[in-house]
Enzyme design. Structure first.
Site, PDB file in Angstrom:
ATOM      1  N   LEU A  65      22.948  -0.972  -4.329  1.00 44.94           N
ATOM      2  CA  LEU A  65      24.429  -0.748  -3.762  1.00 44.94           C
ATOM      3  C   LEU A  65      23.692   0.586  -3.003  1.00 44.94           C
ATOM      4  CD1 LEU A  65      27.288  -0.915  -6.272  1.00 44.94           C
ATOM      5  CD2 LEU A  65      26.649  -2.403  -4.217  1.00 44.94           C
ATOM      6  N   PRO A  66      24.408   1.281  -1.843  1.00 35.05           N
ATOM      7  CA  PRO A  66      23.870   2.223  -0.955  1.00 35.05           C
ATOM      8  C   PRO A  66      23.592   3.325  -1.889  1.00 35.05           C
ATOM      9  CG  PRO A  66      25.148   1.251   0.127  1.00 35.05           C
ATOM     10  CD  PRO A  66      25.391   0.285  -1.178  1.00 35.05           C
ATOM     11  N   THR A  99      18.715   3.153  -5.682  1.00 34.87           N
ATOM     12  CA  THR A  99      17.906   4.663  -5.982  1.00 34.87           C
ATOM     13  C   THR A  99      18.859   5.284  -5.253  1.00 34.87           C
ATOM     14  OG1 THR A  99      15.952   3.348  -4.269  1.00 34.87           O
ATOM     15  CG2 THR A  99      16.434   6.032  -4.814  1.00 34.87           C
ATOM     16  N   LYS A 174      10.776   7.240  -9.561  1.00 33.55           N
ATOM     17  CA  LYS A 174      11.441   6.647  -7.998  1.00 33.55           C
ATOM     18  C   LYS A 174      10.725   7.608  -6.725  1.00 33.55           C
ATOM     19  CE  LYS A 174      12.899   4.339  -4.133  1.00 33.55           C
ATOM     20  NZ  LYS A 174      12.020   3.752  -3.414  1.00 33.55           N
TER      21      LYS A 174
HETATM   22  P1  NAD Z   1      21.753  -2.353   2.709  1.00 33.59           P
HETATM   23  O1  NAD Z   1      23.033  -1.298   3.238  1.00 33.59           O
HETATM   24  O2  NAD Z   1      20.902  -3.503   3.370  1.00 33.59           O
HETATM   25  O3  NAD Z   1      23.040  -3.490   1.408  1.00 33.59           O
HETATM   26  C1  NAD Z   1      23.478  -2.943   0.776  1.00 33.59           C
HETATM   27  C2  NAD Z   1      25.285  -3.394   0.332  1.00 33.59           C
HETATM   28  O4  NAD Z   1      25.813  -3.057  -0.487  1.00 33.59           O
HETATM   29  C3  NAD Z   1      25.733  -4.691   1.443  1.00 33.59           C
HETATM   30  O5  NAD Z   1      25.657  -5.578   2.016  1.00 33.59           O
HETATM   31  C4  NAD Z   1      27.085  -3.468   1.206  1.00 33.59           C
HETATM   32  O6  NAD Z   1      27.926  -4.299   2.115  1.00 33.59           O
HETATM   33  C5  NAD Z   1      26.797  -3.527  -0.459  1.00 33.59           C
HETATM   34  N1  NAD Z   1      28.196  -2.661  -0.730  1.00 33.59           N
HETATM   35  C6  NAD Z   1      28.777  -1.843  -0.624  1.00 33.59           C
HETATM   36  N2  NAD Z   1      29.681  -1.516  -1.996  1.00 33.59           N
HETATM   37  C7  NAD Z   1      29.739  -1.925  -2.471  1.00 33.59           C
HETATM   38  C8  NAD Z   1      30.568  -2.643  -3.329  1.00 33.59           C
HETATM   39  N3  NAD Z   1      31.513  -1.790  -4.281  1.00 33.59           N
HETATM   40  N4  NAD Z   1      30.444  -3.791  -4.027  1.00 33.59           N
HETATM   41  C9  NAD Z   1      29.133  -5.186  -3.520  1.00 33.59           C
HETATM   42  N5  NAD Z   1      29.073  -4.953  -2.684  1.00 33.59           N
HETATM   43  C10 NAD Z   1      28.782  -3.213  -2.299  1.00 33.59           C
HETATM   44  O7  NAD Z   1      20.747  -1.340   1.319  1.00 33.59           O
HETATM   45  P2  NAD Z   1      19.350  -2.127   0.942  1.00 33.59           P
HETATM   46  O8  NAD Z   1      18.733  -1.548   2.012  1.00 33.59           O
HETATM   47  O9  NAD Z   1      19.712  -3.203   1.012  1.00 33.59           O
HETATM   48  O10 NAD Z   1      19.366  -1.262  -0.034  1.00 33.59           O
HETATM   49  C11 NAD Z   1      19.534  -1.258  -0.721  1.00 33.59           C
HETATM   50  C12 NAD Z   1      19.112   0.192  -2.054  1.00 33.59           C
HETATM   51  O11 NAD Z   1      18.101   0.016  -2.436  1.00 33.59           O
HETATM   52  C13 NAD Z   1      19.543   1.657  -1.628  1.00 33.59           C
HETATM   53  O12 NAD Z   1      20.151   2.542  -3.056  1.00 33.59           O
HETATM   54  C14 NAD Z   1      18.432   1.915  -0.926  1.00 33.59           C
HETATM   55  O13 NAD Z   1      17.475   3.715  -1.156  1.00 33.59           O
HETATM   56  C15 NAD Z   1      17.812   1.114  -1.843  1.00 33.59           C
HETATM   57  N6  NAD Z   1      16.125   0.392  -1.774  1.00 33.59           N
HETATM   58  C16 NAD Z   1      16.152   0.178  -0.802  1.00 33.59           C
HETATM   59  C17 NAD Z   1      14.661  -0.504   0.145  1.00 33.59           C
HETATM   60  C18 NAD Z   1      14.567  -0.412   1.489  1.00 33.59           C
HETATM   61  O14 NAD Z   1      13.025  -0.816   1.575  1.00 33.59           O
HETATM   62  N7  NAD Z   1      15.241  -1.138   2.459  1.00 33.59           N
HETATM   63  C19 NAD Z   1      13.560   0.041  -0.631  1.00 33.59           C
HETATM   64  C20 NAD Z   1      14.057   0.492  -1.950  1.00 33.59           C
HETATM   65  C21 NAD Z   1      14.765   0.615  -2.016  1.00 33.59           C
END
Ligand code: NAD
Length: 301
Positions: A65-66, A99, A174
């Site tokens: 999640l975000p 994260t 991380k």
């Molecule tokens: P994203 O915004 O693309 O996806 C997050 C998803 O969570 C969305 O689809 C949203 O609708 C969903 N969501 C929100 N509230 C929710 C709930 N209560 N129940 C279920 N789903 C819910 O974000 P992302 O890029 O997939 O990143 C996710 C996590 O991974 C973050 O914490 C980010 O920092 C970490 N991360 C991302 C990357 C990257 O390159 N994108 C790399 C490493 C770590």
């Protein structure tokens, strides 16, 4: 067949779910965005329109999640929202791969522990490409026993699993990594532009530095100067990859963590101010290697 309840089908979650399905897990999914659920459903996941229902028969709960607020309220409830923990069986292990702040991870771990549940923080490195390819690195905080139990599940989504220590330490490791990454990317951009300003070819100087003491991952695997490497964001107008917005999120987490331990982070503060300025100039959704343009666009004739 083990069942995983997976929450968060965004850029990262969608690839992770696919790899779990490919490894034979029964995957329950929930995401407030219906389109994301339909996509996972079409690939074989079972979709649920209520998060509590998704955890009923789950052996594992994985969240991607975000932010920490999202994770806390999903797992333990907040502002009158229901807590999914209330519907889980006591054998269910909770794994958060987002994260988030390490204090939030520790708070979640200790509340779940008091309710009789196991929890690990398992943030990832490897980005969207690693999530899709099943080659993520997991950096896990939790007891040895819990880390051992969840390792086969994590192996379905990644290549490397590191046990950093107790709950919350995965998050610390991380953000230490991403703090260093932000500094290396800015430093590599600075050195490359200095070479270019002095008439050198950036490919030639990258080759020289990658065989010299300045070598680092941003130079030799993710070069920020357009045209030096074909398959990296810098050669595709900085599209895809790891967004400046996310790097800023991680740098904020790193600086908050440093404040709590009174750690000295002068380089981190400088990197944070650079990436913040870059974000404010409208680059939030571009890859973080676009920081190179802060140097190349400011070159005087
Ligand atoms: P994203 O915004 O693309 O996806 C997050 C998803 O969570 C969305 O689809 C949203 O609708 C969903 N969501 C929100 N509230 C929710 C709930 N209560 N129940 C279920 N789903 C819910 O974000 P992302 O890029 O997939 O990143 C996710 C996590 O991974 C973050 O914490 C980010 O920092 C970490 N991360 C991302 C990357 C990257 O390159 N994108 C790399 C490493 C770590």
């Amino acid at each position: 067949m083990k069942t995983v309840a997976f929450f968060g089908l965004g850029n990262m979650g969608r690839g992770m779910v696919l790899n779990l399905l490919n490894s034979g897990y029964n995957v329950h999914v929930y995401d407030p965005i219906d389109e994301n659920m339909q996509e996972a459903g079409a690939r074989g996941a079972t979709i649920f329109d209520k998060p509590e229902a998704a955890v009923l028969e789950a052996d594992f709960v994985v969240s991607m999640l975000p932010s920490g607020t999202h994770v806390y309220s999903l797992l333990l409830g907040a502002d009158n929202s229901e807590a999914i923990v209330d519907c889980a069986s006591k054998e269910t292990i909770f794994i958060d791969c987002s994260t988030i702040e390490s204090e939030t991870a520790r708070a979640i771990g200790s509340e779940l522990d008091s309710l009789g549940f196991a929890f690990c923080d398992a943030p990832v490195s490897g980005g969207v490409a690693g999530a899709a390819a099943g080659t993520l690195t997991f950096i896990v905080g939790g007891t040895e026993e819990n880390v051992r139990t969840i390792s086969p599940l994590l192996s379905a989504m990644g290549n490397n699993i590191f046990h950093a220590g107790s709950v919350g330490t995965g998050q610390i490791a991380k953000i230490c990594n991403n703090l260093l990454l932000s500094i290396l990317m800015a430093g590599t951009s600075e050195a490359l532009q200095l070479a270019i300003d002095n008439g050198l070819d950036p490919t030639v100087v990258s080759n020289i530095m990658s065989k010299s003491s300045g070598n680092n991952w941003t130079l030799s695997h993710y070069n920020p100067c357009p045209g030096v490497m074909p398959n990296v964001p810098s050669s595709h107008n900085y599209e895809g990859g790891f967004m400046v917005n996310l790097m800023n999120k991680d740098l904020n987490l790193a600086m908050q963590t440093a404040e709590l331990t009174c750690s000295q982070t002068p380089m981190g503060k400088l990197a944070q101010s650079l990436y913040k300025e870059h974000q404010q100039e409208g680059n939030g959704e571009r890859d973080f290697s676009s920081i190179f343009e802060m140097y190349s666009n400011n070159t005087r004739p």
